[in-house]
Design a protein around this motif. Structure first.
Motif, short mmCIF file in Angstrom:
data_model
loop_
_atom_site.label_atom_id
_atom_site.label_comp_id
_atom_site.label_asym_id
_atom_site.label_seq_id
_atom_site.Cartn_x
_atom_site.Cartn_y
_atom_site.Cartn_z
N TYR A 92 -15.77 -25.29 86.41
CA TYR A 92 -14.93 -25.09 85.22
C TYR A 92 -13.52 -25.62 85.52
O TYR A 92 -12.67 -24.92 86.05
N ASP A 93 -13.33 -26.87 85.21
CA ASP A 93 -12.06 -27.55 85.46
C ASP A 93 -11.71 -28.33 84.20
O ASP A 93 -12.39 -29.30 83.85
N THR A 94 -10.67 -27.89 83.50
CA THR A 94 -10.34 -28.49 82.21
C THR A 94 -9.51 -29.76 82.33
O THR A 94 -9.19 -30.39 81.32
N VAL A 100 -9.43 -36.46 78.25
CA VAL A 100 -10.26 -37.08 77.21
C VAL A 100 -9.68 -36.78 75.83
O VAL A 100 -9.57 -37.67 74.98
N LEU A 101 -9.34 -35.53 75.60
CA LEU A 101 -8.77 -35.16 74.30
C LEU A 101 -7.46 -35.90 74.04
O LEU A 101 -7.24 -36.45 72.95
N LYS A 102 -6.58 -35.91 75.04
CA LYS A 102 -5.31 -36.59 74.89
C LYS A 102 -5.49 -38.07 74.62
O LYS A 102 -4.80 -38.66 73.77
N ALA A 108 -5.13 -30.67 73.13
CA ALA A 108 -6.01 -29.92 74.02
C ALA A 108 -5.68 -28.44 73.95
O ALA A 108 -5.23 -27.82 74.92
N THR A 109 -5.92 -27.85 72.78
CA THR A 109 -5.65 -26.43 72.61
C THR A 109 -6.74 -25.62 73.30
O THR A 109 -7.88 -26.07 73.44
N LEU A 114 -14.33 -28.22 73.31
CA LEU A 114 -14.51 -28.92 74.58
C LEU A 114 -13.73 -28.31 75.73
O LEU A 114 -13.92 -28.71 76.89
N MET A 115 -12.85 -27.36 75.45
CA MET A 115 -12.03 -26.76 76.50
C MET A 115 -12.65 -25.48 77.08
O MET A 115 -12.13 -24.90 78.02
#
Length: 243
Positions: A92-94, A100-102, A108-109, A114-115
């Motif tokens: 579990y490493d965001t 990817v989101l950025k 990236a809320t 996806l978080m």
């Protein structure tokens, strides 16, 4: 019913998917005596990963894996096996998903689908390299084959997932006729032995392998290979898949 493909991070209704569950597929191909693995590159990030996907709320888990595989290779009815579930907290490493989101212009809320922490179900697939058409998903720039012994750096625990899949493949190929999924329609005994040696990473006695394969009842000899050379032409075989 055919499920719609993910259109992109901004355009996807993430509420359609089961939360906290993902699929990672180790897709094996075989070419020029090398075992290949299909790899994805996330858009605008350079992050490399195994092909994966999510499970629709009205979809069976195996059905989701088959859909993911079909979308990445354009193939149907190929060998697919669930081999392990990965749920260690260490995975579990965001960091990667924030990137990817950025890169796709999405904030990236903490509450973004996806978080969250995902437990991933691992599947391995065996495909005919010559028939597969690697296709990126909507989150990726490219989808391509890599030699097993030349894998690049992959995100999170995807190297570990590959090792688990390879260990399972080695175990299964010793007692199951799964190698036909990686071979062309016809082949010589030498070509089949080379495949087994590549997967098992060891030399195999030619005579005992030949005897074992012939006695298995899974092969049918169909004639000799035309070589045009002075040496004796080897026999060609094909698998009897309905055994």
């Amino acid at each position: 019913m055919e499920k719609p493909q993910i259109e992109g991070i901004k355009d996807t209704d993430w509420s359609r998917f089961l939360p906290g569950i993902s699929i990672d597929c180790v897709i094996f191909g075989y070419h020029d005596r090398e075992l290949k693995i299909l790899i994805l590159e996330f858009k605008n990030t350079g992050y490399l990963a195994l092909p994966g996907g999510f499970v629709y709320k009205d979809e069976d888990l195996d059905e989701a894996a088959e859909r993911t595989l079909r979308e990445r290779t354009s193939l149907d009815n190929i060998y697919l096996d669930q081999f392990h579930t990965f749920g260690n907290m260490e995975r579990y490493d965001t960091e990667y998903m924030r990137g990817v989101l950025k890169a796709n212009g999405v904030a990236a809320t903490e509450d973004h689908f996806l978080m969250q922490r995902f437990i991933s179900v691992g599947y391995y697939a065996l495909v005919d390299f010559s028939k597969a058409h690697p296709t990126p998903d909507k989150l990726s720039d490219s989808c391509f084959w890599c030699d097993l012994d030349e894998l690049p750096e992959l995100i999170q625990d995807h190297r570990l997932i590959i090792q688990y899949a390879l260990d399972t493949l080695k175990e299964n190929i010793e007692h199951m006729p799964i190698s036909y999924n990686l071979m062309s329609e016809t082949f010589t005994m030498g070509e089949l032995r080379s495949l087994h040696e590549t997967i098992l990473e060891k030399k195999i006695n030619r005579t005992s392998f030949h005897r074992k394969m012939v006695n298995s009842g899974n092969l049918k000899r169909i004639g000799k290979k035309k070589t045009g050379g002075a040496h004796r032409a080897p026999y060609l075989y094909r698998f009897v898949k309905d055994n």
